[in-house]
Write an enzyme that holds these catalytic residues in place. Structure first.
Site, mmCIF file in Angstrom:
data_model
loop_
_atom_site.group_PDB
_atom_site.id
_atom_site.type_symbol
_atom_site.label_atom_id
_atom_site.label_comp_id
_atom_site.label_asym_id
_atom_site.label_seq_id
_atom_site.Cartn_x
_atom_site.Cartn_y
_atom_site.Cartn_z
ATOM 1 N N ASP A 15 0.837 -1.193 0.000
ATOM 2 C CA ASP A 15 0.000 0.000 0.000
ATOM 3 C C ASP A 15 0.879 1.252 0.000
ATOM 4 O O ASP A 15 0.563 2.249 -0.634
ATOM 5 C CB ASP A 15 -0.886 0.036 1.259
ATOM 6 N N TYR B 275 2.188 1.912 -3.401
ATOM 7 C CA TYR B 275 1.074 2.368 -4.232
ATOM 8 C C TYR B 275 0.755 3.837 -3.938
ATOM 9 O O TYR B 275 0.622 4.658 -4.844
ATOM 10 C CB TYR B 275 -0.154 1.484 -3.965
ATOM 11 N N GLU C 275 -10.299 8.112 14.682
ATOM 12 C CA GLU C 275 -10.540 6.673 14.879
ATOM 13 C C GLU C 275 -9.600 5.881 13.993
ATOM 14 O O GLU C 275 -9.023 6.433 13.059
ATOM 15 C CB GLU C 275 -12.000 6.342 14.538
ATOM 16 N N LYS D 152 -8.144 3.655 11.037
ATOM 17 C CA LYS D 152 -8.503 3.378 9.648
ATOM 18 C C LYS D 152 -8.374 1.875 9.478
ATOM 19 O O LYS D 152 -7.289 1.318 9.633
ATOM 20 C CB LYS D 152 -7.549 4.098 8.705
ATOM 21 N N ASP E 172 -8.124 -1.688 7.832
ATOM 22 C CA ASP E 172 -7.596 -2.198 6.575
ATOM 23 C C ASP E 172 -8.476 -3.359 6.111
ATOM 24 O O ASP E 172 -8.138 -4.520 6.259
ATOM 25 C CB ASP E 172 -6.156 -2.668 6.798
ATOM 26 N N GLU F 33 -16.716 -1.187 7.205
ATOM 27 C CA GLU F 33 -15.612 -1.956 6.669
ATOM 28 C C GLU F 33 -15.746 -3.413 7.103
ATOM 29 O O GLU F 33 -16.067 -3.690 8.254
ATOM 30 C CB GLU F 33 -14.329 -1.351 7.255
ATOM 31 N N TYR G 273 -18.958 3.009 10.568
ATOM 32 C CA TYR G 273 -18.422 4.302 11.009
ATOM 33 C C TYR G 273 -19.036 5.517 10.337
ATOM 34 O O TYR G 273 -18.677 6.632 10.652
ATOM 35 C CB TYR G 273 -16.906 4.347 10.796
ATOM 36 N N LYS H 299 -1.755 7.941 7.470
ATOM 37 C CA LYS H 299 -1.357 6.533 7.443
ATOM 38 C C LYS H 299 -0.014 6.310 8.126
ATOM 39 O O LYS H 299 0.897 7.129 8.005
ATOM 40 C CB LYS H 299 -1.326 6.026 5.990
ATOM 41 N N CYS I 120 13.749 -29.664 -10.180
ATOM 42 C CA CYS I 120 13.432 -29.781 -8.756
ATOM 43 C C CYS I 120 14.737 -29.888 -7.975
ATOM 44 O O CYS I 120 15.587 -30.719 -8.302
ATOM 45 C CB CYS I 120 12.563 -31.019 -8.521
ATOM 46 N N CYS J 16 14.815 -33.756 -6.390
ATOM 47 C CA CYS J 16 14.929 -34.977 -7.201
ATOM 48 C C CYS J 16 15.493 -34.712 -8.596
ATOM 49 O O CYS J 16 15.623 -35.647 -9.385
ATOM 50 C CB CYS J 16 13.579 -35.677 -7.300
ATOM 51 N N CYS K 132 7.407 -29.498 -9.576
ATOM 52 C CA CYS K 132 8.132 -30.727 -9.826
ATOM 53 C C CYS K 132 7.076 -31.772 -10.204
ATOM 54 O O CYS K 132 6.192 -32.061 -9.407
ATOM 55 C CB CYS K 132 8.874 -31.157 -8.563
ATOM 56 N N CYS L 35 9.001 -37.849 -6.263
ATOM 57 C CA CYS L 35 9.932 -36.897 -5.639
ATOM 58 C C CYS L 35 9.897 -37.089 -4.123
ATOM 59 O O CYS L 35 8.838 -37.012 -3.492
ATOM 60 C CB CYS L 35 9.533 -35.467 -5.979
HETATM 61 S S1 IVH Z 1 -14.659 7.371 6.563
HETATM 62 C C1 IVH Z 1 -16.187 9.883 2.865
HETATM 63 N N1 IVH Z 1 -13.570 5.938 8.429
HETATM 64 O O1 IVH Z 1 -10.734 3.839 3.936
HETATM 65 C C2 IVH Z 1 -15.249 8.795 3.161
HETATM 66 N N2 IVH Z 1 -13.215 5.298 6.172
HETATM 67 O O2 IVH Z 1 -8.966 5.031 2.004
HETATM 68 C C3 IVH Z 1 -15.678 8.156 4.395
HETATM 69 N N3 IVH Z 1 -11.875 3.275 5.913
HETATM 70 O O3 IVH Z 1 -13.200 4.448 1.534
HETATM 71 C C4 IVH Z 1 -14.722 7.197 4.849
HETATM 72 N N4 IVH Z 1 -11.578 2.880 8.042
HETATM 73 O O4 IVH Z 1 -13.345 2.257 2.958
HETATM 74 C C5 IVH Z 1 -13.730 6.099 7.115
HETATM 75 N N5 IVH Z 1 -12.686 4.725 10.192
HETATM 76 C C6 IVH Z 1 -12.868 4.892 8.890
HETATM 77 C C7 IVH Z 1 -12.307 4.008 7.938
HETATM 78 C C8 IVH Z 1 -12.496 4.259 6.587
HETATM 79 C C9 IVH Z 1 -11.330 2.468 6.814
HETATM 80 C C10 IVH Z 1 -11.768 3.061 4.460
HETATM 81 C C11 IVH Z 1 -12.993 3.404 3.688
HETATM 82 C C12 IVH Z 1 -12.550 4.485 2.750
HETATM 83 C C13 IVH Z 1 -11.090 4.185 2.642
HETATM 84 C C14 IVH Z 1 -10.300 5.361 2.154
#
Ligand code: IVH
Length: 684
Positions: free
Chosen positions: A34, A37, A117, A119, A121, A177, A229, A331, A425, A428, A443, A448
């Site tokens: 990530d 990316y 809060e 985030k 994954d 999520e 959320y 992040k 291999c 073998c 293999c 083997c």
């Molecule tokens: S709020 C308007 N809160 O992260 C956007 N998103 O990278 C509202 N995500 O699309 C998103 N934890 O899928 C929000 N505590 C959290 C989150 C959260 C994970 C995800 C969500 C979002 C993506 C963005």
């Protein structure tokens, strides 16, 4: 950078990011981290901003102006009532402070209230509740329209199908999520490996792959979880702020994100983020950062704030709403460490898969010492150009399997040479083969020794025939002493063969011989599973045992018979038939019979539970789920993870959730433990 260079870099980055979007969102198989990316995407966004003319000239199609699209075939598509956007993210404290400065300026106030809060994954989901009842679950899709995954989401334990009152809006989209815990990820991956199927790289990919399964039964067998959320469309509106909405979620009985902070001012935001960072090892979900949101809905809607992709007065400047200006994801940079590749070795799996492994100088990373990291396959090594002697960065994201993420080319020894993936291999020396469209070299030699060792281990393992005392070490010892060479040889072992292997080995030898003898009448499904047929896991093995009732009958199964089994697709049927067609495998089945392995088929037809499918839900007063399932299976019945029209009974206990609701909707009979025990007693 000259304009020409910028233009070609923009084009190149657009193609690369688009390709990684496809891998991540649609196929749940990302090839880069990530972090990498995000860096590519940030570079592209910066170039597009500094060269708007070039960006426009290169065409409007850019991944920075759209949301990664997760829609796949096989699902109905549903329009979101309110678009599902994504979030801007940063790894930099300074940029987080700039986010606040922009909002403070727009609103003319320094002391803004924010929620902070984790985030999560996982995979984004939108739930629709109408008059308090869950009616739909839809993936983000392209932000406007997503895949209808309602049946799969209904299998999630802990997600109420109806909201607790009293205030329940008529129609409401709730955003959240879906995720999998680390333990569950490991459990499923272990099964994948036993099946000879490629394991998932991390819990997020597995959650995404599971949510997009077409068979809700498979989904029900994996323990997906959910937290909520945010709010999408909501009529009438509930609450004035994020924090009030959070309270409503709790009141409705929905799972929410924890920990949840409501703070004032940017310094307090930063303190909350650090607290989340410190505590994230203890959370049930993987977190890759924290999400900061302006608390008051009134402020979110302020004309100078709103969404990126729209002008202040609500006119679209991009094709659609992209991300809110009132929220920002901070992040955490992944845990990485530098080390050196001492060697690259090749592991041979039970199915013959040749997996390259980097043997590393031990390095301390995210709480453990890392000595080895998988390099996945030949293409992956070539793509990263990993060489013996290279300095590399290893990363362990969210306590997951360590991976080599980059080679520090500038530190490469002058004498190094590209790694030549062996054409044979390593054990073998048989020439390796690669199936069409496959990434894995294998293999092909059925004899083997390494494949044999792993097959015998699998056969005797807990999930297989569960032969006590016949673990890795003993298998290796018996092979080394040439006491066994094949699976049937296990049943030719005699006590006197074993006695000389260990000092005062009487008790050990006696126990092992007893355990082997006991396995001669093992349940048929264990033998089917223990044979390690590609695509056949424990659940499929149970179905096969119930349908064919002997290995000999199974070996003669026709495609149409196989396809009639609930949950069997063409892929499973084909893999099984290919296995049965192999003369060596047929010989193995005969030989097992000859050495006295006579597996026990499931209870004979005629008992009351034969052919009956049960779904278990809630906590039973005396039986555990495993005990209840064992009783059902022993009496010829079958346990399924999700309720459908084909379900015969739902066995419900305390706090039964969505499955009970579904049973009622579909008119499936619901029984309690007492009634169940009467049925079982009558059946035997
Ligand atoms: S709020 C308007 N809160 O992260 C956007 N998103 O990278 C509202 N995500 O699309 C998103 N934890 O899928 C929000 N505590 C959290 C989150 C959260 C994970 C995800 C969500 C979002 C993506 C963005």
């Amino acid at each position: 950078m000259s304009p020409a260079e910028a233009q070609s870099r923009i084009a190149q980055l657009r193609a690369t990011v688009a390709q990684h979007d496809e891998l991540y969102y649609r196929r749940a198989k990302p090839e880069i981290t990530d972090f990498d990316y995000d860096q590519l995407k940030a570079e592209l966004a910066a170039l597009e901003q500094t060269h708007p003319d070039l960006a426009a000239a290169a065409g409007a199609e850019t991944p920075t102006a759209r949301v990664g699209d997760d829609r796949t075939d096989g699902f109905a598509r549903v329009k979101h009532r309110q678009a599902m956007t994504t979030l801007d993210n940063t790894y930099d404290e300074g940029e987080l402070r700039e986010f606040h400065a922009r909002l403070a300026k727009a609103l003319g106030a320094e002391e803004l209230v924010y929620t902070v809060e984790p985030k999560i994954d996982g995979v984004a989901i939108s739930l629709t509740y109408e008059h308090g009842k869950l009616t739909r679950a839809v993936t983000r899709g392209d932000g406007e329209e997503g895949d209808d995954v309602t049946a799969n989401v209904r299998t999630i334990r802990g997600l109420p199908q109806s909201l607790r009152g009293p205030v329940v809006p008529q129609v409401m989209e709730i955003r959240g999520e879906i995720f999998l815990r680390e333990e569950e990820f490991r459990r499923i991956n272990q099964l994948q490996e036993e099946l000879g199927v490629e394991p998932y790289a991390n819990p997020r990919n597995l959650a995404a792959g599971t949510l997009k399964q077409l068979d809700a039964g498979v989904v029900g067998s994996r323990r997906l979880e959910i937290v909520l959320y945010g709010v999408g469309h909501c009529d009438p509106v509930v609450g004035q702020s994020q924090s009030e909405f959070h309270e409503h979620l709790l009141g409705w009985g929905l799972p929410v994100v924890e920990p949840f902070f409501v703070v004032c001012g940017v310094d307090a935001v930063w303190a909350a983020i650090q607290e989340i960072d410190r505590g994230r090892g203890g959370l049930v979900y993987g977190t890759d950062g924290a999400v900061v949101k302006l608390d008051a809905f009134g402020q979110q809607r302020h004309p100078k704030i709103g969404y990126r992709g729209m002008t202040a007065d609500g006119r679209a400047e991009a094709a659609r709403k992209l991300s809110p200006r009132w929220a920002c994801a901070y992040k955490f940079a992944p845990d990485r460490a530098e080390t050196r590749v001492r060697d690259i070795t090749i592991q041979v799996g039970r199915t013959g898969a040749l997996t390259p492994v980097a043997e590393l100088e031990p390095v301390f990373l995210a709480g453990t010492t890392v000595k080895r990291a998988t390099l996945h396959n030949a293409d992956e090594i070539a793509r990263k150009d990993v060489r013996v002697g290279d300095a590399v960065l290893v990363e362990k994201a969210g306590e997951i399997i360590p991976a080599v993420v980059a080679v520090l080319v500038e530190k490469r020894p002058a004498t190094s040479v590209p790694f030549a993936f062996p054409r044979q291999c390593p054990v073998c020396t048989t020439v390796a083969v690669r199936g069409e469209g496959e990434v894995v070299w294998r293999c092909p030699n059925p004899a083997c020794p390494e494949k044999i060792r792993r097959r015998i281990e699998h056969f005797a393992s807990k999930g297989g025939l569960d032969i006590d005392g016949l673990g890795e070490e003993v298998v290796a010892l018996l092979l080394a002493k040439q006491l066994i060479a094949t699976i049937p040889d296990i049943y030719r072992l005699k006590r006197e063969h074993l006695l000389p292997l260990k000092k005062s080995g009487e008790i050990w030898a006696g126990n092992l011989i007893t355990a082997i003898a006991a396995s001669r009448t093992a349940d048929l499904w264990r033998v089917v599973f223990g044979l390690g047929i590609p695509q056949v896991g424990a659940a499929a093995a149970k179905d096969l045992a119930r349908t064919f009732r002997s290995l000999e009958a199974l070996a003669e199964a026709t495609e149409s018979e196989l396809l009639r089994i609930d949950g069997f697709g063409e892929k499973t049927a084909a893999a099984l038939q290919a296995w049965c067609a192999e003369p060596g495998n047929r010989a193995l089945v005969h030989e097992l019979h000859a050495v006295g392995l006579i597996p026990t088929p499931p209870a004979a037809a005629g008992s009351a539970l034969t052919g009956k499918t049960f779904v278990l839900t809630g906590a039973l007063p005396t039986l555990t789920r495993e005990e209840a399932a064992a009783k059902i299976e022993a009496a010829g019945g079958r346990v399924s993870g999700s309720v459908s029209k084909k379900t015969h009974y739902v066995l419900a206990g305390e706090e039964a959730g969505s499955k009970l609701e579904k049973a009622k909707t579909l008119g499936v009979p619901v029984i309690d433990e007492a009634e169940f025990l009467r049925m079982v007693a009558g059946a035997t």
